[in-house]
Enzyme design. Sequence first.
Site, short mmCIF file in Angstrom:
data_model
loop_
_atom_site.label_atom_id
_atom_site.label_comp_id
_atom_site.label_asym_id
_atom_site.label_seq_id
_atom_site.Cartn_x
_atom_site.Cartn_y
_atom_site.Cartn_z
N SER A 67 32.72 25.10 -40.09
CA SER A 67 32.13 26.34 -40.33
C SER A 67 33.06 27.60 -39.29
O SER A 67 33.51 26.74 -38.32
CB SER A 67 30.49 25.91 -39.18
OG SER A 67 30.20 27.67 -38.44
N TYR B 76 26.31 22.20 -31.60
CA TYR B 76 26.82 22.31 -32.94
C TYR B 76 27.97 22.84 -33.29
O TYR B 76 29.25 22.20 -33.51
CB TYR B 76 25.79 23.28 -34.04
CG TYR B 76 26.43 23.69 -35.43
CD1 TYR B 76 26.03 23.04 -36.05
CD2 TYR B 76 26.75 25.47 -36.19
CE1 TYR B 76 26.72 23.43 -37.66
CE2 TYR B 76 27.21 25.23 -36.81
CZ TYR B 76 26.92 23.72 -38.15
OH TYR B 76 27.54 24.16 -39.01
#
Length: 248
Positions: free
Chosen positions: A147, A160
Amino acid sequence: MEGINKPLQGKTALITGGTTGIGRAALLLLASQGVKILFFGTDEKHLADTMDDVKKMQLEDEVMGVLADVSSKENVAFVFQHVDGFLGKLDFLINNAALGAKGLMETSYEDMAYVINVNVLGYLACAQEAAKRMKENGGGHIINVGSMSADTRGGTSTVYVATKAGIQGFSESLRKELNPMGIKVTLLEPGAVGTDMQPSSPEEQREKEERLEMLKAEDIAESILYILSQPKRCDVVELKVRPHKQII
């Protein structure tokens, strides 16, 4: 001529988190290109919906889905039993199964542990099992779907970010470890993608896609196809894909 149009014809792939979002889009695209696929997810309805799409394409003999949770050692072993039984050999691993997570102060210890088990340990465990088989076959390709959060490091998704930064480092190191075995490693880092992981509603996601502020899962699937279609001499080491208007 079919072999020319479908360079991946006859290849095999394991897709983790293949029942929704990027994994599902990649599954359908790669299957249409002649790749034999094993995939898994944790939701029975999502799995059934995905197989319905596969059946509409008349590819059910070439695609198999199972229920599994990548955070569990036993589940990883279960998945790779099916890799050996259904696929026979393994050419590609798409490490994609991951969970979103909020900031450190909003996340319990138990939730942190589970997210880390899925987002980090799950990637490592699947890559390890895949690499064992690829080494025996003389090569293969592992794509770790990361990501942009690994770079942007926003303050509202600390847990995250920690996992995706870990996958970024892992991918760079893993390529150095596996390269002598003929195994390619690619880190694919999307920007915002309209999937179940997003906090916004499906309607809001479609609006953002129209405004060029969000990618579609199919965009990342096309990126995966591009990566896997490169000649043996060519490694796509890292690929960042962001919406046109996500200027970060």
